[in-house]
Scaffold this motif. Sequence first.
Motif, short mmCIF file in Angstrom:
data_model
loop_
_atom_site.label_atom_id
_atom_site.label_comp_id
_atom_site.label_asym_id
_atom_site.label_seq_id
_atom_site.Cartn_x
_atom_site.Cartn_y
_atom_site.Cartn_z
N GLN A 69 -47.55 14.97 15.39
CA GLN A 69 -47.16 15.07 13.99
C GLN A 69 -46.03 16.07 13.81
O GLN A 69 -45.13 15.87 12.97
N ALA B 108 -42.56 21.22 6.55
CA ALA B 108 -43.74 20.51 7.03
C ALA B 108 -43.97 20.81 8.51
O ALA B 108 -45.12 20.99 8.95
N ALA B 109 -42.89 20.88 9.30
CA ALA B 109 -43.02 21.23 10.72
C ALA B 109 -43.56 22.64 10.88
O ALA B 109 -44.42 22.91 11.72
N TYR C 41 -37.82 13.83 11.07
CA TYR C 41 -37.44 13.65 9.68
C TYR C 41 -36.70 14.86 9.12
O TYR C 41 -36.31 14.87 7.94
N ASN D 214 -37.84 17.67 8.31
CA ASN D 214 -38.63 18.32 7.26
C ASN D 214 -39.14 19.63 7.84
O ASN D 214 -40.23 19.72 8.41
N ILE E 284 -39.02 13.59 2.26
CA ILE E 284 -38.51 13.93 3.58
C ILE E 284 -37.01 14.05 3.51
O ILE E 284 -36.32 13.10 3.17
N THR F 255 -42.89 14.33 14.53
CA THR F 255 -42.51 13.45 13.41
C THR F 255 -41.76 14.23 12.34
O THR F 255 -40.72 13.80 11.85
N TRP F 256 -42.27 15.43 11.98
CA TRP F 256 -41.60 16.23 10.96
C TRP F 256 -40.23 16.69 11.43
O TRP F 256 -39.28 16.73 10.64
N TYR G 144 -44.77 13.21 0.32
CA TYR G 144 -43.82 14.21 0.77
C TYR G 144 -42.42 13.65 0.61
O TYR G 144 -42.18 12.47 0.88
N SER H 260 -41.16 18.88 -0.01
CA SER H 260 -41.78 19.97 0.74
C SER H 260 -40.77 20.89 1.39
O SER H 260 -41.13 21.94 1.90
N CYS H 261 -39.49 20.51 1.38
CA CYS H 261 -38.51 21.37 2.03
C CYS H 261 -37.56 22.03 1.04
O CYS H 261 -36.59 22.66 1.45
#
Length: 254
Positions: free
Chosen positions: A174, A186-187, A181, A183, A6, A177-178, A4, A233-234
Amino acid sequence: MKLYFICACTIVFAVCNITPTKAVSKCTTLSKYSSFQALVSGTCINNAKQWILQNGGLTCKECMYVDSQGRKIIGFNFNLDETDAKAILAHYEADYDKIVNGTPTDLTTPCDCKAVTCLNQNQIEDIFDESIAQAFGNAKRVLPSFESLCCTVQKTVVDIAFVLGNSTFSTYEQFFTWIEYQNWQAASDFLSATKWCQVEDSARCYSDANNLRYQGCPCFGQFPNKCYYAVSSCCQEGQSCCNGKLLNICGDTW
């Protein structure tokens, strides 16, 4: 190994629709209280309150009912099963034991406050404010960067913490965590795959997920000339994205 990228990319108000009759209490519209003016001052905490009230609608009920997840609820989504619920109700001079040990009222049935123990409107509003403050506190506890995030992300995370309660919210490691970052996609993906989105309250959950996906905080710092969307991913094709680190799915830095 999957990678990914980030990066730091990119008033509907709740009303209790209860028909007042003799011996039946009425949970009135929150906006009728002068303190409601504090909710519309434009600060992030007040925007969060507006979003909590607006997002998917918010049931207000002055007597206890059992929701679709089997939780005992009163007021504005106040979870009587949380460990600190008894202390909070006692602080606002409400009888926790009488409420939780009483007969639940169906969500669509008006509260008969001569037959069951009810909260008064001041208690409902005070406990709602307490719940908002707790949701902010829980978000700050698990997200060191919380206060530096833009208001859109802050209010979305607070809504999640408010609805889920600390016991469930704290398990979304998790997701945190996203967010840390920045992201947002992903979140959003994590949230969309949870039981909350898939089973319990999809409309509200997906609304929060879409907030993150499409309105996450803007980029900070220098942007590269080209977005490598295949590993980012973003970002999408044709967009620019922020400098970041490549992480594997376990979160180890490469």
